[in-house]
Design a protein around this motif. Structure first.
Motif, mmCIF file in Angstrom:
data_model
loop_
_atom_site.group_PDB
_atom_site.id
_atom_site.type_symbol
_atom_site.label_atom_id
_atom_site.label_comp_id
_atom_site.label_asym_id
_atom_site.label_seq_id
_atom_site.Cartn_x
_atom_site.Cartn_y
_atom_site.Cartn_z
ATOM 1 N N LYS A 1 -91.541 16.993 5.905
ATOM 2 C CA LYS A 1 -91.805 16.721 4.493
ATOM 3 C C LYS A 1 -90.647 17.179 3.612
ATOM 4 O O LYS A 1 -90.315 16.522 2.615
ATOM 5 N N ILE A 2 -90.011 18.279 3.989
ATOM 6 C CA ILE A 2 -88.874 18.783 3.206
ATOM 7 C C ILE A 2 -87.737 17.773 3.217
ATOM 8 O O ILE A 2 -87.125 17.485 2.185
ATOM 9 N N VAL A 3 -87.447 17.206 4.394
ATOM 10 C CA VAL A 3 -86.389 16.203 4.512
ATOM 11 C C VAL A 3 -86.744 14.973 3.684
ATOM 12 O O VAL A 3 -85.919 14.445 2.925
ATOM 13 N N ASN A 4 -87.975 14.506 3.813
ATOM 14 C CA ASN A 4 -88.421 13.321 3.069
ATOM 15 C C ASN A 4 -88.338 13.536 1.564
ATOM 16 O O ASN A 4 -87.887 12.677 0.811
ATOM 17 N N ALA B 1 -83.717 9.086 5.123
ATOM 18 C CA ALA B 1 -83.359 10.290 5.883
ATOM 19 C C ALA B 1 -84.478 10.655 6.844
ATOM 20 O O ALA B 1 -84.231 11.019 8.008
ATOM 21 N N GLY B 2 -85.720 10.548 6.368
ATOM 22 C CA GLY B 2 -86.858 10.851 7.226
ATOM 23 C C GLY B 2 -86.907 9.942 8.439
ATOM 24 O O GLY B 2 -87.156 10.389 9.567
ATOM 25 N N ASP B 3 -86.632 8.654 8.224
ATOM 26 C CA ASP B 3 -86.609 7.702 9.342
ATOM 27 C C ASP B 3 -85.494 8.049 10.331
ATOM 28 O O ASP B 3 -85.692 7.984 11.552
ATOM 29 N N ALA B 4 -84.337 8.405 9.808
ATOM 30 C CA ALA B 4 -83.206 8.767 10.678
ATOM 31 C C ALA B 4 -83.538 10.007 11.506
ATOM 32 O O ALA B 4 -83.210 10.082 12.701
ATOM 33 N N LEU B 5 -84.219 10.964 10.887
ATOM 34 C CA LEU B 5 -84.623 12.171 11.602
ATOM 35 C C LEU B 5 -85.569 11.828 12.750
ATOM 36 O O LEU B 5 -85.413 12.329 13.874
ATOM 37 N N LEU B 6 -86.542 10.972 12.473
ATOM 38 C CA LEU B 6 -87.509 10.598 13.512
ATOM 39 C C LEU B 6 -86.825 9.882 14.684
ATOM 40 O O LEU B 6 -87.160 10.113 15.846
ATOM 41 N N LYS B 7 -85.861 9.017 14.375
ATOM 42 C CA LYS B 7 -85.130 8.316 15.436
ATOM 43 C C LYS B 7 -84.348 9.294 16.307
ATOM 44 O O LYS B 7 -84.398 9.238 17.544
#
Length: 339
Positions: free
Chosen positions: A46-49, A56-62
């Motif tokens: 949530k902090i990244v999002n 950025a959140g999508d990139a983190l999940l990938k």
């Protein structure tokens, strides 16, 4: 492929994962050794999002999916269950061996630093592990048990692995919260909530013409017993039900204030105190709801004193400030509890 895989990460999706869990359950009596189910939840997503946006959140999940996928066997099933939650089915793996495997994944995530626009984020993951040994168990029961174990891992300080044991006191407490979440839904649906009024008496004689009444929430159970918020609020906060409760309270308190207005002494200033949860103070739609209800019931906003905790104000500081500013402009008063 699209029907069984997550389009963002390429991992199998929840539907396919639950099918694999069902197959693993049915094979328990044949393999003898059993399997293990891991439920994984990111702690900093949530902090990244919120700070860098959904890209950025999508990139983190990938990136995180690739890190996890490299550390599981071909026979295992890694899935994205939704949001920042992942599932892992460890085939032919007992609980004793599954826990260190889960801990290896936790350490791999801990060593990973996510970078975006010259910012760096430490990422942590909490993991719940449950054994699959009973061919008569259901996938829903196992998913729920793994979710409970993951929640306990978070409660233990996050960045932690917890193995599910039915006799654990923490598991019992969590099941009680789950039961209360259903009771809260039932209370909202059947109007089992009710309000009590507590007078707040001024200590100074010069303030004798001010009368403050605080609304207190209760639930009346089927057996006639009365339950106070200390019992059900933890479950409401855990399962995101505080918003619904606060909206119920706002609607019913303003109705009462309207109904008693004709019987009040015009020489006395009446103030009514309403408790708001931190979740509601962080929700812009709640301020809209309060303003709409004030207009609907024809209430003088200066009669309302909205009470929030200092903790809630600090946790969502800017949102709380915006919330307070907007309602203060129309005349509402505010009080900080637990100051």
């Amino acid at each position: 492929y699209q029907a069984s895989h997550d389009p963002l990460t390429g991992l199998v999706n929840r539907t396919r994962f639950e099918e694999d869990v069902r197959e693993a359950i049915s094979s328990c009596d044949e393999s003898g050794i059993g399997h293990a189910l891991c439920y994984m939840d990111l702690d900093q997503f949530k902090i990244v999002n919120d700070t860098c946006g959904h890209m950025a959140g999508d990139a983190l999940l990938k990136q995180l999916s690739q890190i996890l996928a490299k550390r599981v066997r071909d026979s295992d099933v890694l899935a994205r269950l939704g949001g920042d939650e992942f599932g892992l089915l460890l085939r032919n793996c007992d609980l004793e061996n599954a826990v260190p495997i889960a801990d290896t994944l936790r350490l791999a995530v801990r060593q990973f630093i996510f970078r975006w626009d010259e910012r760096a984020f430490d990422v942590r993951i909490s993991i719940g592990v449950v054994a699959i040994t009973d061919p008569n168990s259901s996938h829903a029961e196992l998913m729920s048990a793994a979710d409970v174990a993951c929640y306990i891992a978070k409660e233990s300080g996050r960045d932690y692995v917890h193995a599910y044991q039915p006799e654990d006191e923490s598991v019992t407490q969590h099941h009680e919260l789950m039961q209360w979440s259903q009771k809260i839904h039932d209370a909202l649906r059947t109007d089992k909530f009710y309000l009590m009024l507590q007078s707040m008496t001024p200590l100074l004689s010069a303030q004798a013409d001010i009368q403050i009444q605080e609304f207190l929430l209760r639930i009346k159970m089927d057996d006639g017993s009365v339950v106070t918020p200390a019992t059900f609020i933890p479950a409401a906060e855990r399962y995101g039900l505080m918003r619904d409760i606060d909206m119920w309270v706002i609607d019913h308190t303003l109705q009462i204030i309207r109904d008693v207005a004709k019987d009040t002494d015009t020489s006395i200033t009446y103030l009514y105190s309403i408790n708001l949860s931190g979740q509601s103070v962080g929700d812009p739609e709640i301020s809209d709801y309060i303003i709409d209800k004030i207009e609907e019931y024809g209430i003088d906003p200066m009669q309302l004193m909205l009470e929030i905790t200092e903790t809630a104000a600090i946790t969502n500081f800017q949102t709380a400030v915006d919330f307070i500013d907007r309602l203060s402009e129309i005349g509402c008063r505010f009080a900080l509890d637990d100051f």
